[in-house]
Design an enzyme around this catalytic site. Structure first.
Site, PDB file in Angstrom:
ATOM      1  CE  LYS A  54      -3.896  -2.380   2.118  1.00 13.44           C
ATOM      2  NZ  LYS A  54      -4.721  -2.684   3.289  1.00 13.44           N
ATOM      3  CD  GLN A  98      -3.491  -4.258   6.468  1.00 17.74           C
ATOM      4  OE1 GLN A  98      -3.636  -3.226   5.815  1.00 17.74           O
ATOM      5  NE2 GLN A  98      -3.887  -5.427   6.018  1.00 17.74           N
ATOM      6  CG  ASP A 121      -9.476   0.086   4.986  1.00 25.08           C
ATOM      7  OD1 ASP A 121      -9.365  -0.450   3.874  1.00 25.08           O
ATOM      8  OD2 ASP A 121      -8.632  -0.011   5.891  1.00 25.08           O
TER       9      ASP A 121
END
Ligand code: GUN
Length: 285
Positions: A54, A98, A121
């Protein structure tokens, strides 16, 4: 029949070129580059690789990223304080935490603490609620990435019977909402589903997000179906595989995502797209 590949690597690359141009355009009119804060807790090897990918993708499109690598024993209130700081920082457009988190942390409480307009997200109940109400804003990256991949290949989900296997907050549940939004008739299967094979046999579009191999047999697939494989597993021979056996599935399906190079790259490019959107919206707390 031999299926055609849904080439996520290629489509993600194209998407990233667009984002790169959009960021260059921002800079040309005197705006700053979008900035993503990437938080990783602990030493989970798979998470490390995902986060590294990422961060690398951010750099490739000219996006700023700020890394927070936190100790696995960090306390809930310390993590909440970091989120508060990032929420208040006008230079930070997106916050990515994450998952999974170590068991002593309450992931839901921390995700809820991320401001909805920095939730790139798309996991905040506000963003999921918007998707459920057919007015999406920041959409969970894997399901939205899958929809963009289907869209690239002109595969219209309207009227298709789509079967999603898996009910996670990250993939299964938002995937159902995306497919519903696109006009699919949707079935969700999970660990309590009886006669899984009967559902799979009726699927025009199958999304496998189980996290286990060998549950779905390729001979259950409806000939000519679309197979989206979200799973990723390291085999004993060192190769990567999805939830479904690619070699046998491609003999029945019309379209299939490879692993690697299918869903994974789309998740990352969609994250970049969400972060750019968050920067463009520039909603302040
Ligand atoms: N862990 C597995 N997939 C994801 C994802 O898309 N986002 C985050 N934050 N964590 C994940």
């Amino acid at each position: 029949m031999t299926a055609q590949c849904l080439d996520g690597k290629k489509v993600a690359q194209k998407q990233q070129e667009k984002i790169k141009a959009q960021i260059a355009q921002r800079l040309a009119i005197g705006k700053r580059a979008p900035k993503l804060a990437v938080i990783l807790v602990g030493h989970d090897p798979a998470s490390h690789i995902y986060v590294q990918n990422k961060r690398k993708a951010c750099a490739q499109v000219g996006m700023q990223s700020q890394s927070f690598n936190l100790a696995k024993d960090i306390q809930q209130d310390e993590l909440m304080d970091l989120i508060s700081q990032l929420n208040e920082d006008p230079q930070t457009d997106g916050i990515l935490l994450q998952l999974p988190l170590p068991a002593h942390l309450d992931a839901s409480a921390i995700l809820d603490h991320i401001l909805p307009h920095k939730d790139v997200d798309g996991f905040h109940p506000y963003n999921l609620g918007r998707l459920a109400q057919r007015r999406p804003l920041l959409r969970p990256c894997t399901p939205y990435g899958i929809m963009q991949l289907l869209n690239y290949y002109d595969l219209d989900c309207k009227g298709l019977h789509s079967v999603v296997i898996g009910t996670s907050n990250i993939v299964g549940r938002p995937m159902l909402l995306e497919l519903l939004l696109a006009g699919s008739t949707v079935t969700n299967c999970h660990r309590f589903t009886r006669h899984l094979d009967e559902h799979v046999r009726k699927a025009d579009l199958l999304v496998a997000a189980i996290g286990k191999r060998d549950i779905i047999k390729s001979d259950w697939l409806k000939p000519g179906c679309i197979v989206i494989d979200v799973g990723i597993h390291r085999l004993e021979n060192g190769k990567l595989s999805g939830d479904i056996d690619f070699m046998t599935a491609k003999e029945r399906a019309a379209w299939i995502t490879p692993v690697p190079g299918g869903v994974g790259p789309m998740t990352i490019s969609t994250l970049l797209e969400n972060t750019t959107l968050a920067a463009e919206l520039n909603l302040q707390p």
